[in-house]
Design a protein around this motif. Structure first.
Motif, PDB file in Angstrom:
ATOM      1  N   ARG A 157       0.876  -0.969  -0.112  1.00 35.40           N
ATOM      2  CA  ARG A 157      -0.055   0.062  -0.056  1.00 35.40           C
ATOM      3  C   ARG A 157       0.769   1.197  -0.034  1.00 35.40           C
ATOM      4  N   VAL A 183       4.907   0.805  -4.335  1.00 34.66           N
ATOM      5  CA  VAL A 183       3.536   1.025  -3.441  1.00 34.66           C
ATOM      6  C   VAL A 183       2.576   1.643  -4.388  1.00 34.66           C
ATOM      7  N   ASP A 184       1.271   1.785  -3.787  1.00 33.97           N
ATOM      8  CA  ASP A 184       0.271   2.215  -4.417  1.00 33.97           C
ATOM      9  C   ASP A 184       0.378   3.809  -4.405  1.00 33.97           C
ATOM     10  N   TYR A 185       1.000   4.269  -3.299  1.00 35.20           N
ATOM     11  CA  TYR A 185       1.151   5.771  -3.195  1.00 35.20           C
ATOM     12  C   TYR A 185       2.079   6.049  -2.150  1.00 35.20           C
ATOM     13  N   ALA A 186       2.901   6.871  -2.189  1.00 39.64           N
ATOM     14  CA  ALA A 186       4.022   7.389  -1.453  1.00 39.64           C
ATOM     15  C   ALA A 186       3.665   8.671  -0.853  1.00 39.64           C
ATOM     16  N   ASN A 187       3.796   9.053   0.433  1.00 39.05           N
ATOM     17  CA  ASN A 187       3.909  10.584   0.933  1.00 39.05           C
ATOM     18  C   ASN A 187       4.947  10.863   1.848  1.00 39.05           C
ATOM     19  N   VAL A 194       6.541   3.477  -7.397  1.00 36.30           N
ATOM     20  CA  VAL A 194       4.934   3.899  -7.187  1.00 36.30           C
ATOM     21  C   VAL A 194       4.158   3.547  -8.283  1.00 36.30           C
ATOM     22  N   GLY A 195       3.321   2.427  -8.065  1.00 35.36           N
ATOM     23  CA  GLY A 195       2.500   2.072  -9.244  1.00 35.36           C
ATOM     24  C   GLY A 195       1.963   0.661  -8.796  1.00 35.36           C
TER      25      GLY A 195
ATOM     26  N   THR B  69       2.993  15.942   0.138  1.00 33.71           N
ATOM     27  CA  THR B  69       3.046  15.780  -1.360  1.00 33.71           C
ATOM     28  C   THR B  69       2.671  14.157  -1.485  1.00 33.71           C
ATOM     29  N   LEU B  70       2.085  13.684  -2.486  1.00 29.34           N
ATOM     30  CA  LEU B  70       1.454  12.453  -2.894  1.00 29.34           C
ATOM     31  C   LEU B  70       2.085  11.857  -3.845  1.00 29.34           C
ATOM     32  N   THR B  71       3.102  10.987  -3.969  1.00 29.97           N
ATOM     33  CA  THR B  71       3.311  10.556  -5.193  1.00 29.97           C
ATOM     34  C   THR B  71       2.462   9.090  -5.821  1.00 29.97           C
ATOM     35  N   GLN B  73       2.958   7.798  -9.007  1.00 32.63           N
ATOM     36  CA  GLN B  73       3.153   6.949  -9.899  1.00 32.63           C
ATOM     37  C   GLN B  73       4.821   7.343 -10.069  1.00 32.63           C
ATOM     38  N   THR B  74       5.739   6.328 -10.249  1.00 32.38           N
ATOM     39  CA  THR B  74       7.050   6.584 -10.610  1.00 32.38           C
ATOM     40  C   THR B  74       7.395   6.219 -12.077  1.00 32.38           C
ATOM     41  N   SER B 140      -3.434   0.207 -14.068  1.00 34.18           N
ATOM     42  CA  SER B 140      -2.699   0.502 -12.966  1.00 34.18           C
ATOM     43  C   SER B 140      -3.258   1.204 -11.723  1.00 34.18           C
ATOM     44  N   GLN B 144      -4.680   0.561  -8.150  1.00 34.68           N
ATOM     45  CA  GLN B 144      -4.152   1.478  -6.693  1.00 34.68           C
ATOM     46  C   GLN B 144      -5.541   1.988  -6.108  1.00 34.68           C
ATOM     47  N   TYR B 149      -4.625  -3.763  -0.807  1.00 35.26           N
ATOM     48  CA  TYR B 149      -3.818  -4.438   0.357  1.00 35.26           C
ATOM     49  C   TYR B 149      -4.199  -3.696   1.516  1.00 35.26           C
TER      50      TYR B 149
END
Lengths: 285, 153, 377
Positions: A157, A183-187, A194-195, B69-71, B73-74, B140, B144, B149
């Motif tokens: 997650r 991860v689904d999101y990173a903050n 991420v993805g 700040t929220l990522t 996608q990379t 994708s 998400q 999860y």
């Protein structure tokens, strides 16, 4: 009238529903609702195969199926990573070192460790699905020369939900195994991917003709993962999924874990995709 | 610096680009380098370029007041960044920040769109390359969004 | 008195002979279970003598219907199966598995200390013998065995019965599971009433059966006796209330998991679980803890469960089988299709109980027929 079954006539009467009593040795927090219990294995504990599970009993509450997540080469303890989702799992996560717990097992069919000899091994884990895959990784790394390329693709997650972080970092330093975490999101400060985990599959090179995939995670994640692996060229009989269903007995008697013709407890939990494919597409099986 | 047309076909995305299309696409492209921490573009900027990442990694981020700040996608090696170029006069709806030293090929959207208008074969070729990426991104994003999860296993 | 020397031989006994047989079993400390009247149904319960049997009674059965009726004769076994099956005794509805007691630090697990009398079952029909064989396969035929089932099953003395009455919902003939009992009994009976003579043709199926019968006055079966008994079974076979088209059933259902008929049957199904409770092969259970108020003692109990409940498929957060459609489909496809994959046989023996005891009269033979017909079109 005698039973029409010669098989049982010679067997002693033992009760597979009767747990062994053991104690918690170590309790370690893994994440917000997740922790790992290390239990004393005791002399009566049989060796386990990566992918198998135990039934853990919390006094006065009940029993729940939990994967083995420790190193199969370490015989003196049973390692279980538990997320507090129901009454029993919550009770188990409240146990302290020294507390009693009932154990039955190990049960079920595990990962195809021998069938994967000589193959590239793609391990795809989602969330807590890393727990039942960790014994397979220990085993592979212990006999690293028997396997081809080894890749762990792990989706979860967010960075705070990453299981076994130190171990992953240690393995990542090895040059003979590729570890990718998404991860689904990173903050926060996060330099990983991420993805969805499927994007990692599409970026990974492996030999699809001599490859084998071991997949464990939420069913939705496993469904799309299996499709992405197929698109990458893996045959359906080279993809293994670890399934989960309600379980009351773990020995094929209670009927709860049926998934079409399969009893997840004894035919699984690890099942080959070509034997599941059609059922995975149907709803409410 | 290496020839842009050559670098273009070295990238996985264009590796099988027809000989005839190479100068057309290459004519709209430039090589570009971003230092770690440098933004490729910001939320609200006109979407005038898209990027083929050669090395490095880029985070796509959104910022909401009062929240970290929220990522979401990379983008890494051999990925493509930016689908907005397909639509004229559109704007980015997120930031893109290099997480490490990033080498990319930047392709001018206006330039490429005009060439596609003149040469529909080129347009069709590009459509076949971009549509799968769009759909994969959508898939994708769907996964998400499901937060699989979260409270299931 | 005629002397029985080998298995498979047939003898004839009178009503008094049957009474003596039962007495012989009681004298050997068997717990004798047989058909008896209770709650306006014929159930299997403890009996002492032939006086406890439902003499002169029969039943009328149809979808969602079970009524007792007077026969107008003195038959002891002139009815079809009732709501119960022998699984009540071999695989009890509620069972204590073990207990646990709290200690200073932790707890102690206490294994059960069960002493069970041997069961003697009177009037086990062909479909029920088959059902017992099916549960033998489930509980004794795999890598694990259920000691509770095994203890009850191993000691059981079985007096089987060739049916003289086909129920309105019976379809054993088309499932090849009856009405003639073939194997798996100690003694089998065919009840014969011919011009005021009430007798039973007895076939011997085990050494223990030989020993028991030897204590009872009997005569050798004549060819007329045998012919009469065969006629009884043939007549029953010819009067089945239902028919199941069993050919290729496993594959038929396996390829129709998405059939619209499941939606249709779900409109009627109340998911009450009656069919699973009355089914002689349904074996599913749940295991739960019961603890005292002080939290000092706990008991692990196993009880019958049903795939028709929501809890049955509960998986952290919700049920896998939410809709009645999916639960009915699970029950029926398990019984008639995936049972073959799991245990090598059908899970249905054609006893018809699920039809009679369904409050809305859903008929498994009709559901199969509907799916089969839709493929023909």
């Amino acid at each position: 009238m005698a039973i029409q079954n010669e098989l049982t006539a010679t067997l002693p009467i033992t009760d597979p529903m009767l747990p062994r009593l053991t104690r918690v040795l170590v309790r370690r927090r893994e994440g917000p609702e997740t922790l790992t219990l290390e239990l004393e294995a005791g002399a009566a504990a049989p060796a386990f195969l990566p992918g198998q599970f135990n039934m853990l009993y919390a006094f006065g509450i009940g029993e729940v199926a939990i994967s083995m997540s420790g190193d199969p080469a370490v015989a003196d303890r049973l390692v279980h990573t538990i997320r507090a989702v129901g009454e029993t799992s919550t009770a188990l996560t409240r146990l302290e070192a020294g507390d009693h717990v009932g154990v039955r097992g190990p049960f079920g069919a595990g990962w195809p460790m021998e069938a994967a000899y000589g193959c590239d091994v793609i391990v795809v884990a989602g969330g807590l699905g890393l727990a039942p895959l960790r014994p397979a990784l220990y085993r592979i790394l212990a006999e690293r020369e028997r396997y081809g390329k080894v890749v762990l693709l792990y989706g979860t997650r967010s960075p705070t939900d990453i299981l076994y972080r130190h171990e992953l970092e240690r393995w990542r330093r090895r040059l003979d195994v590729q570890i990718e975490v998404t991860v689904d999101y990173a903050n926060g400060p996060w330099h990983g991917h991420v993805g969805s985990v499927t994007t990692l599959i599409r970026r990974t090179d492996f030999d699809p003709l001599h490859g084998i995939a071991m997949v464990c995670g939420p069913e939705t994640m496993m469904r799309v993962t299996a499709l992405a692996l197929k698109e990458a060229g893996l045959k359906e009989d080279a993809i293994y999924l670890s399934m989960e269903r309600n379980m009351k007995c773990a020995i094929g008697f209670c009927g709860h874990c049926q998934f079409g013709p399969h009893f997840i407890c004894k035919d699984g939990p690890v099942l080959r995709y070509d034997r599941l494919g059609d059922l995975l597409r149907l709803k409410e099986i | 610096m290496a020839d842009t047309g050559q670098v273009l076909v070295e990238h996985k995305f264009f590796s099988d680009l027809e000989e005839a299309f190479r100068p057309l696409v290459g004519g709209c492209a430039k090589m570009i380098i971003f230092e770690a921490g440098q933004y490729l573009f910001h939320d609200g900027d006109p979407a005038e370029w898209f990027y083929l990442v050669r090395y490095g990694r880029v985070a796509l981020e959104v910022v909401a007041p009062g929240r970290a700040t929220l990522t979401f996608q990379t983008i890494g090696e051999s990925d493509v960044l930016g689908m907005f170029w397909l639509m004229p006069q559109s704007h980015w709806t997120h930031d893109a920040r290099a997480l490490e030293l990033t080498h990319a090929i930047a392709i001018n959207a206006n330039c490429l769109r005009q060439k596609c208008e003149r040469d529909h074969d080129l347009g069709y070729d590009l459509m076949k390359r971009f549509v799968p990426i769009l759909l994969r991104r959508l898939e994708s994003a769907q996964l998400q969004m499901l937060d699989v999860y979260g409270h299931s296993k | 008195m005629f002397e029985i020397v080998q298995l498979g031989e047939q003898a004839v006994i009178t009503l008094e002979g049957l009474a003596a047989l039962l007495f012989g079993l009681k004298r050997r400390d068997f717990r004798l279970i047989g058909p008896t009247l209770r709650d306006q149904a014929i159930v299997y319960d403890d009996i002492d003598t032939i006086a406890d049997l439902p003499r002169g009674w029969s039943d009328e059965q149809d979808g969602g219907r079970y009524r007792l009726v007077q026969r107008g004769d003195d038959r002891l076994f002139g009815y079809a199966v009732g709501p119960q099956s022998w699984k009540h005794y071999l695989h009890p509805p509620m069972l204590s598995l073990w207990r646990a007691e709290k200690r200073e630090r932790g707890f102690e697990i206490i294994a059960p200390d069960e002493t069970l009398p041997r069961f003697a079952f009177l009037g086990v029909r062909a479909c029920e013998l088959k059902a017992i064989a099916i549960q033998d396969r489930v509980f004794l035929g795999d890598s694990f065995t259920d000691p509770h089932y095994r203890r009850r099953r191993e000691g059981a003395f079985i007096i089987a019965l060739n049916c003289s009455h086909a129920g309105g919902t019976c379809f054993c003939a088309s499932m090849n599971t009856g009405p003639k009992v073939e194997a798996g009994f100690d003694l089998s009976l065919t009840e014969l009433i011919e011009s005021d003579v009430h007798s039973f043709l007895v076939e011997i199926g085990s050494v223990e059966g030989v020993e028991l019968l030897a204590e009872v006055s009997s005569r050798e079966a004549s060819s007329e006796d045998r012919a009469q008994a065969e006629a009884v079974v043939a007549n029953t076979a010819a009067n089945m209330g239902r028919k199941m088209e069993a050919d290729g059933l496993k594959e038929l259902l396996a390829r129709n998991l998405d059939h619209k008929r499941w939606d249709e049957v779900a409109q009627r199904c109340l998911t009450c679980a009656n069919c699973t409770m009355v089914c002689p092969t349904c074996f599913c259970t749940s295991v739960e803890d019961a603890s005292d108020l002080a939290g000092e003692k706990a008991e692990r109990r196993r009880r019958w469960d049903s795939c028709f409940t929501m809890d049955f498929s509960y998986l952290h957060g919700g049920s896998v089988r939410n809709s009645p459609k999916s639960r009915y489909r699970q029950w029926m496809t398990h019984k008639l299709s995936t049972w073959f994959d799991q245990f090598g046989t059908s899970g249905c023996v054609g006893c018809g109980r699920c039809i009679s005891w369904c409050p809305v009269g859903i008929d498994i033979t009709e559901e199969v027929h509907a799916i089969r017909e839709s493929e023909v079109k």
